[in-house]
Design a protein around this motif. Structure first.
Motif, PDB file in Angstrom:
ATOM      1  N   HIS A   4       0.847  -1.191   0.000  1.00 12.15           N
ATOM      2  CA  HIS A   4       0.000   0.000   0.000  1.00 12.15           C
ATOM      3  C   HIS A   4       0.883   1.241   0.000  1.00 12.15           C
ATOM      4  O   HIS A   4       1.834   1.335   0.765  1.00 12.15           O
ATOM      5  N   TYR A   5       0.575   2.154  -0.863  1.00  8.45           N
ATOM      6  CA  TYR A   5       1.354   3.383  -0.930  1.00  8.45           C
ATOM      7  C   TYR A   5       0.431   4.535  -1.302  1.00  8.45           C
ATOM      8  O   TYR A   5      -0.675   4.330  -1.802  1.00  8.45           O
ATOM      9  N   THR A   6       0.894   5.707  -1.053  1.00  7.11           N
ATOM     10  CA  THR A   6       0.167   6.926  -1.428  1.00  7.11           C
ATOM     11  C   THR A   6       1.087   7.767  -2.292  1.00  7.11           C
ATOM     12  O   THR A   6       2.231   8.024  -1.916  1.00  7.11           O
ATOM     13  N   TRP A   7       0.582   8.152  -3.442  1.00  6.69           N
ATOM     14  CA  TRP A   7       1.357   9.028  -4.325  1.00  6.69           C
ATOM     15  C   TRP A   7       0.832  10.436  -4.130  1.00  6.69           C
ATOM     16  O   TRP A   7      -0.319  10.721  -4.407  1.00  6.69           O
ATOM     17  N   ASN A   8       1.670  11.307  -3.634  1.00  4.95           N
ATOM     18  CA  ASN A   8       1.296  12.696  -3.414  1.00  4.95           C
ATOM     19  C   ASN A   8       1.903  13.545  -4.526  1.00  4.95           C
ATOM     20  O   ASN A   8       3.107  13.700  -4.603  1.00  4.95           O
ATOM     21  N   ARG A   9       1.043  14.085  -5.380  1.00  6.86           N
ATOM     22  CA  ARG A   9       1.526  14.942  -6.454  1.00  6.86           C
ATOM     23  C   ARG A   9       1.986  16.265  -5.855  1.00  6.86           C
ATOM     24  O   ARG A   9       1.333  16.816  -4.979  1.00  6.86           O
ATOM     25  N   VAL A  10       3.107  16.740  -6.353  1.00  6.84           N
ATOM     26  CA  VAL A  10       3.681  17.977  -5.842  1.00  6.84           C
ATOM     27  C   VAL A  10       3.418  19.097  -6.849  1.00  6.84           C
ATOM     28  O   VAL A  10       3.722  18.960  -8.028  1.00  6.84           O
ATOM     29  N   PHE A  11       2.844  20.163  -6.370  1.00  9.88           N
ATOM     30  CA  PHE A  11       2.581  21.329  -7.207  1.00  9.88           C
ATOM     31  C   PHE A  11       3.248  22.536  -6.586  1.00  9.88           C
ATOM     32  O   PHE A  11       3.301  22.673  -5.372  1.00  9.88           O
ATOM     33  N   GLN A  12       3.718  23.399  -7.438  1.00 12.23           N
ATOM     34  CA  GLN A  12       4.338  24.633  -6.967  1.00 12.23           C
ATOM     35  C   GLN A  12       3.887  25.757  -7.883  1.00 12.23           C
ATOM     36  O   GLN A  12       3.953  25.636  -9.110  1.00 12.23           O
ATOM     37  N   GLU A  13       3.418  26.835  -7.311  1.00 13.85           N
ATOM     38  CA  GLU A  13       3.006  27.989  -8.096  1.00 13.85           C
ATOM     39  C   GLU A  13       4.247  28.705  -8.613  1.00 13.85           C
ATOM     40  O   GLU A  13       5.242  28.826  -7.906  1.00 13.85           O
ATOM     41  N   TYR A  14       4.195  29.145  -9.866  1.00 13.67           N
ATOM     42  CA  TYR A  14       5.273  29.968 -10.400  1.00 13.67           C
ATOM     43  C   TYR A  14       5.039  31.412  -9.979  1.00 13.67           C
ATOM     44  O   TYR A  14       3.897  31.858  -9.930  1.00 13.67           O
TER      45      TYR A  14
END
Length: 73
Positions: A4-14
Motif C-alpha cells: 500500500h502506498y500513497t502518491w502525493n503529487r507535488v505542485f508549486q506555483e510559479y
C-alpha cells in the motif's frame, strides 16, 4: 515494505516574474503560453526527418525533436 502506498503529487506555483519571462504570450482567454521550435539542428534520415502536416524539416537542414511523433495526424 508494504503493498500500500500513497502518491502525493507535488505542485508549486510559479511567481509572476517567471511567468512573464518564460510565457510571454497570452491568448484571448488570458492563458499564457510560449512559442517553441519543435525542430533540432541537423538532418535525420529516420522518422524524425519526415514531413509532417506539409512541413519538411529536412529542407531546412533540421529534424523533428519528438521521436515518437505521437502527434502525427
Amino acid at each position: 515494505m508494504s503493498d500500500h502506498y500513497t502518491w502525493n503529487r507535488v505542485f508549486q506555483e510559479y511567481d509572476e516574474e517567471y511567468l512573464e519571462k518564460h510565457y510571454r504570450h497570452v491568448d484571448q482567454d488570458g492563458r499564457r503560453y510560449k512559442h517553441e521550435n519543435p525542430t533540432g539542428a541537423g538532418i535525420s534520415r529516420g522518422v524524425t526527418g519526415q514531413p509532417w502536416r506539409g512541413i519538411d524539416p529536412t529542407a531546412k537542414g533540421r529534424h523533428w525533436l519528438e521521436r515518437q511523433l505521437s502527434w502525427r495526424s
